[in-house]
Design a protein around this motif. Structure first.
Motif, PDB file in Angstrom:
ATOM      1  N   THR A   1      29.240  23.059   1.862  1.00  0.00           N
ATOM      2  CA  THR A   1      30.658  22.674   1.801  1.00  0.00           C
ATOM      3  C   THR A   1      30.866  21.274   2.356  1.00  0.00           C
ATOM      4  O   THR A   1      31.535  20.437   1.730  1.00  0.00           O
ATOM      5  N   HIS A   2      30.287  20.989   3.510  1.00  0.00           N
ATOM      6  CA  HIS A   2      30.434  19.653   4.115  1.00  0.00           C
ATOM      7  C   HIS A   2      29.803  18.574   3.227  1.00  0.00           C
ATOM      8  O   HIS A   2      30.392  17.507   3.013  1.00  0.00           O
ATOM      9  N   LEU A   3      28.626  18.865   2.726  1.00  0.00           N
ATOM     10  CA  LEU A   3      27.918  17.891   1.901  1.00  0.00           C
ATOM     11  C   LEU A   3      28.666  17.634   0.583  1.00  0.00           C
ATOM     12  O   LEU A   3      28.794  16.490   0.158  1.00  0.00           O
ATOM     13  N   SER A   4      29.190  18.678  -0.027  1.00  0.00           N
ATOM     14  CA  SER A   4      29.951  18.518  -1.277  1.00  0.00           C
ATOM     15  C   SER A   4      31.194  17.672  -1.053  1.00  0.00           C
ATOM     16  O   SER A   4      31.540  16.818  -1.869  1.00  0.00           O
ATOM     17  N   THR A   5      31.879  17.901   0.052  1.00  0.00           N
ATOM     18  CA  THR A   5      33.078  17.127   0.373  1.00  0.00           C
ATOM     19  C   THR A   5      32.722  15.669   0.652  1.00  0.00           C
ATOM     20  O   THR A   5      33.419  14.754   0.219  1.00  0.00           O
ATOM     21  N   PHE A   6      31.622  15.469   1.374  1.00  0.00           N
ATOM     22  CA  PHE A   6      31.187  14.122   1.714  1.00  0.00           C
ATOM     23  C   PHE A   6      30.769  13.329   0.472  1.00  0.00           C
ATOM     24  O   PHE A   6      31.115  12.148   0.323  1.00  0.00           O
ATOM     25  N   VAL A   7      30.061  13.967  -0.455  1.00  0.00           N
ATOM     26  CA  VAL A   7      29.531  13.288  -1.640  1.00  0.00           C
ATOM     27  C   VAL A   7      30.657  12.794  -2.545  1.00  0.00           C
ATOM     28  O   VAL A   7      30.536  11.751  -3.192  1.00  0.00           O
ATOM     29  N   GLU A   8      31.772  13.503  -2.574  1.00  0.00           N
ATOM     30  CA  GLU A   8      32.891  13.119  -3.448  1.00  0.00           C
ATOM     31  C   GLU A   8      33.444  11.743  -3.102  1.00  0.00           C
ATOM     32  O   GLU A   8      33.984  11.053  -3.964  1.00  0.00           O
ATOM     33  N   HIS A   9      33.315  11.333  -1.850  1.00  0.00           N
ATOM     34  CA  HIS A   9      33.901  10.068  -1.405  1.00  0.00           C
ATOM     35  C   HIS A   9      32.925   8.889  -1.476  1.00  0.00           C
ATOM     36  O   HIS A   9      33.304   7.765  -1.150  1.00  0.00           O
ATOM     37  N   LEU A  10      31.704   9.132  -1.887  1.00  0.00           N
ATOM     38  CA  LEU A  10      30.714   8.053  -1.965  1.00  0.00           C
ATOM     39  C   LEU A  10      30.822   7.326  -3.299  1.00  0.00           C
ATOM     40  O   LEU A  10      31.105   7.939  -4.334  1.00  0.00           O
ATOM     41  N   PRO A  11      30.573   6.016  -3.285  1.00  0.00           N
ATOM     42  CA  PRO A  11      30.526   5.278  -4.558  1.00  0.00           C
ATOM     43  C   PRO A  11      29.238   5.629  -5.302  1.00  0.00           C
ATOM     44  O   PRO A  11      28.260   6.071  -4.685  1.00  0.00           O
ATOM     45  N   PRO A  12      29.214   5.425  -6.613  1.00  0.00           N
ATOM     46  CA  PRO A  12      27.988   5.731  -7.371  1.00  0.00           C
ATOM     47  C   PRO A  12      26.817   4.887  -6.868  1.00  0.00           C
ATOM     48  O   PRO A  12      26.920   3.655  -6.761  1.00  0.00           O
ATOM     49  N   SER A  13      25.735   5.561  -6.523  1.00  0.00           N
ATOM     50  CA  SER A  13      24.542   4.879  -6.021  1.00  0.00           C
ATOM     51  C   SER A  13      23.389   5.869  -6.062  1.00  0.00           C
ATOM     52  O   SER A  13      23.599   7.065  -6.255  1.00  0.00           O
ATOM     53  N   PRO A  14      22.181   5.392  -5.872  1.00  0.00           N
ATOM     54  CA  PRO A  14      21.041   6.312  -5.810  1.00  0.00           C
ATOM     55  C   PRO A  14      21.162   7.312  -4.655  1.00  0.00           C
ATOM     56  O   PRO A  14      20.780   8.477  -4.783  1.00  0.00           O
ATOM     57  N   GLN A  15      21.741   6.873  -3.535  1.00  0.00           N
ATOM     58  CA  GLN A  15      21.892   7.766  -2.403  1.00  0.00           C
ATOM     59  C   GLN A  15      22.855   8.904  -2.744  1.00  0.00           C
ATOM     60  O   GLN A  15      22.624  10.060  -2.378  1.00  0.00           O
ATOM     61  N   ARG A  16      23.919   8.580  -3.453  1.00  0.00           N
ATOM     62  CA  ARG A  16      24.865   9.618  -3.853  1.00  0.00           C
ATOM     63  C   ARG A  16      24.173  10.635  -4.767  1.00  0.00           C
ATOM     64  O   ARG A  16      24.367  11.845  -4.622  1.00  0.00           O
TER      65      ARG A  16
END
Length: 168
Positions: A27-42
Motif C-alpha cells: 500500500t505504501h509503495l503503490s501510493t509512493f510510486v504514483e507521485h514519481l515522475p517517469p524514470s527507470p527508478q519508478r
C-alpha cells in the motif's frame, strides 16, 4: 584514499524498528510510486509493487503480467519516437549540409565567372579597347618593349657572364 569517507546523510533511529506487513508495504509503495515522475527508478518500484501485490493477493498474476507488457509497449513506443526524432534531425542536418554545398558550389562558379570577366577586361585594357571609355585622355602604350629591342650593352650594370669568378 586510506581514510574512509563519512556518509553524507546520517540516519539515527528514533525508536525501535517496527515490522510492517507485506500488505502495508504494498500500500505504501503503490501510493509512493504514483507521485514519481517517469524514470527507470519508478519502473523498478512499480515492478516491486506489482510483485508484492501478487504476493498478498491484491493483484491477480495475469494483471501483473498485463502491467509488465504495458510497460514494455510504452518503452518500445518511447524508443521508436526517439529514433524518429534522431532520424528527422539527421535528415534536416543532411539537407542543410546539401544546401551549404550547393551554396558553396554556386559561389565558386560565380567566382570563376568573375575571374573570367576580369581576365576579359584585362585583355581588353591590354589591347587598348577598354578601360577609359569617355573618362579622360586615353594613354598610349608607348613604353612597351618587344623582344629583341633591348640593347645588348648595358652601361649601368656589370656583365656577369664575361667576368671571371674570384676564387678564395
Amino acid at each position: 584514499m586510506d581514510k574512509q569517507l563519512s556518509a553524507p546523510l546520517l540516519i539515527e533511529p528514533l525508536g525501535p524498528p517496527t515490522k510492517i506487513s507485506t500488505r502495508k508495504t504494498f500500500t505504501h509503495l503503490s501510493t509512493f510510486v504514483e507521485h514519481l515522475p517517469p524514470s527507470p527508478q519508478r519502473t523498478q518500484l512499480e515492478r516491486l509493487a506489482d510483485a508484492l501485490g501478487v504476493e498478498v493477493g491484491a493483484i491477480a498474476p495475469s494483471e501483473g503480467e498485463a502491467r509488465e507488457k504495458k510497460r514494455e509497449a510504452e518503452r518500445a513506443a518511447a524508443r521508436l519516437e526517439r529514433r524518429r526524432t534522431r532520424e528527422a534531425a539527421r535528415a534536416a542536418e543532411a539537407a542543410a549540409a546539401e544546401d551549404l554545398r550547393e551554396a558553396d558550389k554556386d559561389a565558386l562558379e560565380a567566382a570563376i565567372e568573375g575571374e573570367a570577366a576580369a581576365e576579359d577586361e584585362d585583355a581588353e585594357e591590354e589591347e587598348g579597347l577598354g578601360g577609359n571609355l569617355g573618362e579622360g585622355p586615353i594613354m598610349d602604350d608607348r613604353g612597351d618593349v618587344e623582344y629583341g629591342d633591348v640593347p645588348e650593352d648595358d652601361q649601368d650594370e656589370p656583365d656577369n657572364e664575361h667576368a671571371e669568378m674570384e676564387e678564395d
